[in-house]
Write a protein that holds these residues in place. Structure first.
Motif, PDB file in Angstrom:
ATOM      1  N   LEU A 235       0.843  -1.196   0.000  1.00 44.47           N
ATOM      2  CA  LEU A 235       0.000   0.000   0.000  1.00 44.47           C
ATOM      3  C   LEU A 235       0.878   1.246   0.000  1.00 44.47           C
ATOM      4  O   LEU A 235       1.975   1.234   0.566  1.00 44.47           O
ATOM      5  CB  LEU A 235      -0.914   0.026   1.229  1.00 44.47           C
ATOM      6  N   PRO A 236       0.420   2.322  -0.618  1.00 44.13           N
ATOM      7  CA  PRO A 236       1.181   3.576  -0.583  1.00 44.13           C
ATOM      8  C   PRO A 236       1.124   4.192   0.806  1.00 44.13           C
ATOM      9  O   PRO A 236       0.277   3.822   1.630  1.00 44.13           O
ATOM     10  CB  PRO A 236       0.482   4.445  -1.631  1.00 44.13           C
ATOM     11  N   PRO A 237       1.986   5.167   1.110  1.00 44.14           N
ATOM     12  CA  PRO A 237       2.095   5.682   2.476  1.00 44.14           C
ATOM     13  C   PRO A 237       0.975   6.605   2.928  1.00 44.14           C
ATOM     14  O   PRO A 237       0.665   6.663   4.107  1.00 44.14           O
ATOM     15  CB  PRO A 237       3.438   6.429   2.462  1.00 44.14           C
ATOM     16  N   ARG A 238       0.358   7.378   2.023  1.00 39.65           N
ATOM     17  CA  ARG A 238      -0.643   8.353   2.419  1.00 39.65           C
ATOM     18  C   ARG A 238      -2.039   7.770   2.323  1.00 39.65           C
ATOM     19  O   ARG A 238      -2.328   6.946   1.449  1.00 39.65           O
ATOM     20  CB  ARG A 238      -0.543   9.603   1.533  1.00 39.65           C
ATOM     21  N   ARG A 239      -2.932   8.235   3.224  1.00 41.80           N
ATOM     22  CA  ARG A 239      -4.274   7.651   3.268  1.00 41.80           C
ATOM     23  C   ARG A 239      -5.065   7.941   1.992  1.00 41.80           C
ATOM     24  O   ARG A 239      -5.813   7.074   1.525  1.00 41.80           O
ATOM     25  CB  ARG A 239      -5.024   8.161   4.506  1.00 41.80           C
ATOM     26  N   TRP A 240      -4.940   9.147   1.432  1.00 42.55           N
ATOM     27  CA  TRP A 240      -5.702   9.431   0.213  1.00 42.55           C
ATOM     28  C   TRP A 240      -5.236   8.539  -0.930  1.00 42.55           C
ATOM     29  O   TRP A 240      -6.041   8.140  -1.788  1.00 42.55           O
ATOM     30  CB  TRP A 240      -5.580  10.910  -0.168  1.00 42.55           C
ATOM     31  N   GLN A 317       5.111  11.765  10.273  1.00 46.02           N
ATOM     32  CA  GLN A 317       5.029  10.388   9.808  1.00 46.02           C
ATOM     33  C   GLN A 317       5.907   9.475  10.655  1.00 46.02           C
ATOM     34  O   GLN A 317       6.739   9.930  11.446  1.00 46.02           O
ATOM     35  CB  GLN A 317       5.415  10.294   8.334  1.00 46.02           C
ATOM     36  N   TYR A 318       5.725   8.171  10.469  1.00 39.23           N
ATOM     37  CA  TYR A 318       6.507   7.189  11.214  1.00 39.23           C
ATOM     38  C   TYR A 318       7.201   6.250  10.249  1.00 39.23           C
ATOM     39  O   TYR A 318       6.811   6.107   9.086  1.00 39.23           O
ATOM     40  CB  TYR A 318       5.632   6.403  12.196  1.00 39.23           C
ATOM     41  N   LEU A 319       8.251   5.608  10.729  1.00 44.09           N
ATOM     42  CA  LEU A 319       8.999   4.654   9.923  1.00 44.09           C
ATOM     43  C   LEU A 319       8.922   3.280  10.559  1.00 44.09           C
ATOM     44  O   LEU A 319       8.582   3.138  11.741  1.00 44.09           O
ATOM     45  CB  LEU A 319      10.457   5.104   9.763  1.00 44.09           C
ATOM     46  N   GLU A 320       9.234   2.271   9.773  1.00 41.67           N
ATOM     47  CA  GLU A 320       9.336   0.907  10.272  1.00 41.67           C
ATOM     48  C   GLU A 320      10.807   0.521  10.221  1.00 41.67           C
ATOM     49  O   GLU A 320      11.420   0.513   9.158  1.00 41.67           O
ATOM     50  CB  GLU A 320       8.493  -0.048   9.426  1.00 41.67           C
ATOM     51  N   LEU A 378      21.493  -0.729   9.795  1.00 43.79           N
ATOM     52  CA  LEU A 378      20.122  -1.208   9.882  1.00 43.79           C
ATOM     53  C   LEU A 378      19.396  -0.740   8.620  1.00 43.79           C
ATOM     54  O   LEU A 378      20.011  -0.163   7.719  1.00 43.79           O
ATOM     55  CB  LEU A 378      19.429  -0.668  11.137  1.00 43.79           C
ATOM     56  N   ALA A 379      18.093  -0.990   8.567  1.00 39.82           N
ATOM     57  CA  ALA A 379      17.326  -0.571   7.386  1.00 39.82           C
ATOM     58  C   ALA A 379      15.921  -0.159   7.778  1.00 39.82           C
ATOM     59  O   ALA A 379      15.295  -0.763   8.655  1.00 39.82           O
ATOM     60  CB  ALA A 379      17.267  -1.690   6.353  1.00 39.82           C
ATOM     61  N   ILE A 380      15.438   0.890   7.127  1.00 35.34           N
ATOM     62  CA  ILE A 380      14.035   1.284   7.211  1.00 35.34           C
ATOM     63  C   ILE A 380      13.280   0.517   6.138  1.00 35.34           C
ATOM     64  O   ILE A 380      13.687   0.497   4.974  1.00 35.34           O
ATOM     65  CB  ILE A 380      13.872   2.798   6.971  1.00 35.34           C
ATOM     66  N   THR A 381      12.187  -0.128   6.511  1.00 35.26           N
ATOM     67  CA  THR A 381      11.410  -0.900   5.544  1.00 35.26           C
ATOM     68  C   THR A 381      10.158  -0.182   5.073  1.00 35.26           C
ATOM     69  O   THR A 381       9.365  -0.748   4.322  1.00 35.26           O
ATOM     70  CB  THR A 381      11.041  -2.274   6.130  1.00 35.26           C
ATOM     71  N   GLY A 382       9.983   1.068   5.496  1.00 33.83           N
ATOM     72  CA  GLY A 382       8.842   1.825   4.994  1.00 33.83           C
ATOM     73  C   GLY A 382       8.598   3.066   5.821  1.00 33.83           C
ATOM     74  O   GLY A 382       9.001   3.157   6.983  1.00 33.83           O
ATOM     75  N   VAL A 383       7.944   4.044   5.221  1.00 31.04           N
ATOM     76  CA  VAL A 383       7.515   5.268   5.893  1.00 31.04           C
ATOM     77  C   VAL A 383       6.035   5.453   5.603  1.00 31.04           C
ATOM     78  O   VAL A 383       5.614   5.382   4.441  1.00 31.04           O
ATOM     79  CB  VAL A 383       8.310   6.497   5.405  1.00 31.04           C
ATOM     80  N   TRP A 384       5.244   5.673   6.649  1.00 35.04           N
ATOM     81  CA  TRP A 384       3.803   5.797   6.491  1.00 35.04           C
ATOM     82  C   TRP A 384       3.269   6.915   7.379  1.00 35.04           C
ATOM     83  O   TRP A 384       4.004   7.498   8.172  1.00 35.04           O
ATOM     84  CB  TRP A 384       3.100   4.494   6.882  1.00 35.04           C
ATOM     85  N   GLY A 385       1.969   7.148   7.273  1.00 35.61           N
ATOM     86  CA  GLY A 385       1.300   7.989   8.242  1.00 35.61           C
ATOM     87  C   GLY A 385       0.642   9.229   7.680  1.00 35.61           C
ATOM     88  O   GLY A 385       1.128   9.830   6.724  1.00 35.61           O
TER      89      GLY A 385
END
Length: 520
Positions: A235-240, A317-320, A378-385
């Protein structure tokens, strides 16, 4: 509005004790058990032996292929991911005991697992793996019918209630209830219109409700939405953007398009949606190196990383963050952190978290994170929010931060200062005591008015800060310290249980946006 926010926050706090992947696996496993029991009474298509044998074959192939691929690529093995793919395929394909049919099952499972590594972009798969496996098998069945094809037998009235209950738990945990609701409404509406048009073309008169109920309860829409479309990695990061993808998949599921001898059915519609999501935001694993550790308060650690790949995020936003380690507990090897730094601070990136009281209370993830040293990768696996401030600078804002929940606000305040934006912001900062007020200097530099709720009186408060001495943090107390609450957009960040307690007090605000987290 406040009561609903409180309810979801409390449920999220309970479900947050499990990792997203483990919760999905448990939900699918429970659904498989329900289907197995129903099969003894002929309430589902497959019989008990077909279900058991097919699931064993799917699990063996998915686990074996994933283990081999991850060993070759030197990646951490995630058993839950393999089992989730196997269980989804169980409900999408046609369970069988026939030899050629089982060969088709093996092919679909192998393709699904391999797609995670072959159809991927910088370590992140583009398509839902189960949808890829089912689509390839359906295409092969055009030449070799005995291999079988996707059947979506999960779309039966007997399984509708279990799918709804178990799927709702997953959607609350992944915060995708609204997104999947949009998909479901559109898919069912389009399905009803399509079915009505077919009856009309055949000269048959039938009531709308007579069409609606079979479309809703006898279609695979519920399962596809809860367990496949909701997958965060596709899924893309933004709700819209997520709503757009949900609408596209809903239309294509409700009115399948014919392509040659096959139709653009459920799994192919999902693949189209995955492509739309990928176009919105090219997902990538972002490499980091730990630069330093600091302790903003006696119980909070801040990690500063240097970013080595392109990274784009918005304040709030937050990251994983993935921390591979052996023998992970129920919450897995990935965790979500609000970003404490601003985009203007890149290539440096900051996150902060609250430490456990004792080593025994720490999750395996937190124990592994404690062992990461400066210089380690380390690695970020996504940014969302979508915990984002209104774009209109004139909109007055109320921020309510509980403890380390202040981090997204620090990012937003730092970015506003860096951009020279002056906003009407009041921050209500809740902490157990004054020693736990993190990021005092950064917040003070923003010029925002701050109201502190602590048991003891903080010393040397910066300008524009005040201690809410003797004021109870409830609706009346909040109105006392923020008299113009009704004109402000309220944002609240902190533990889910605390959000549930405070949400009713914010009902007087123009709007409420929450950012819950469930600990590490």
């Amino acid at each position: 509005m406040g009561n609903l926010t409180a309810l979801f926050a409390r449920v999220f706090a309970v479900l947050g004790r499990l990792s997203m992947y483990r919760l999905v696996y448990f939900a699918l496993a429970a659904l498989a058990i329900v289907a197995f029991l129903l099969s003894f009474f002929g309430l589902v298509g497959p019989d008990p032996w077909q279900l058991v044998v097919t699931l064993l074959v799917l699990s063996a192939v998915c686990v074996g292929v994933d283990a081999a691929a991850q060993r070759v690529l030197n990646l951490p093995w995630r058993l839950e991911s393999s089992l989730i793919t196997a269980h989804i395929l169980l409900f999408v394909l046609r369970p069988t005991l026939e030899l050629m049919g089982l060969v088709g099952i093996v092919i679909a499972a192998a393709v699904a697992s391999l797609s995670k590594y072959v159809l991927a972009w910088r370590g992140r798969h583009i398509f839902n793996p189960a949808a890829v496996g089912a689509t390839v098998l359906t295409l092969l069945s055009l030449a070799w019918p005995d291999l079988g094809a996707s059947s979506w037998w999960v779309g039966t009235p007997a399984l509708a209630a279990p799918v709804i209950l178990l799927g709702l738990a997953v959607l609350v945990r992944t915060e995708k209830v609204r997104v999947i609701s949009v998909f479901l409404v559109i898919a069912v509406a389009v399905g009803v219109i399509r079915t009505a048009a077919m009856y009309q073309a055949a000269g048959v008169e039938i009531g709308t409700l007579d069409i609606l109920w079979p479309v809703l309860w006898s279609s695979p829409f519920l399962f596809l939405g809860a367990f496949m479309l909701s997958e965060p990695l596709t899924l893309p990061p933004r709700r819209w953007q997520q709503f757009t993808v949900a609408a596209v998949v809903g239309v294509l599921c409700g009115w399948p398009l014919a392509i040659g001898d096959i139709t653009l059915g459920q799994e192919r519609a999902l693949l189209v949606g995955n492509l739309v999501a990928f176009a919105f935001a090219v997902r990538t694993a972002v490499r980091l190196t730990l630069v330093s550790r600091t302790e903003p308060t006696p119980t909070v650690q801040e990690l500063t990383f240097r970013v080595h790949d392109r990274l784009a995020f918005l304040p709030g936003q937050y990251l994983e963050l993935e921390v591979p380690h052996r023998h992970p507990d129920a919450r897995g090897t990935r965790r979500e952190f609000s970003i404490a730094s601003a985009p203007a601070d890149l290539p440096f990136l900051k996150v902060a978290f609250k430490e456990g009281k004792t080593a025994k209370t720490l999750s395996s993830y937190k124990q592994a994170l404690a062992q990461v040293k400066p210089g380690d990768a380390l690695a970020i696996t996504g940014v969302w929010g979508d915990f984002l401030l209104p774009k209109r600078d004139a909109a007055p804002i109320l921020m309510v931060a509980a403890g380390i929940g202040v981090t997204p606000f620090v990012s937003q305040l730092r970015q506003a200062s860096a951009a020279g934006n002056e906003r009407d912001i009041v921050l209500v900062y809740v902490a157990s005591d004054s020693s736990e007020l993190a990021y005092r200097d950064e917040i003070a530099a923003s010029g925002a008015r701050v109201v502190v709720f602590t048991r003891d009186r903080p010393a040397d408060l910066p300008a524009h800060w005040e201690w809410a001495q003797g004021v109870r943090l409830d609706a009346d107390g909040l109105t006392r310290v923020v008299p113009d609450l009704g004109s402000r957009h309220a944002y609240i960040s902190g533990p889910a249980a605390l959000i549930a307690d405070l949400a009713p007090a914010l009902e007087r605000a123009r709007s409420i946006t929450t950012d819950a987290f469930s600990g590490y």
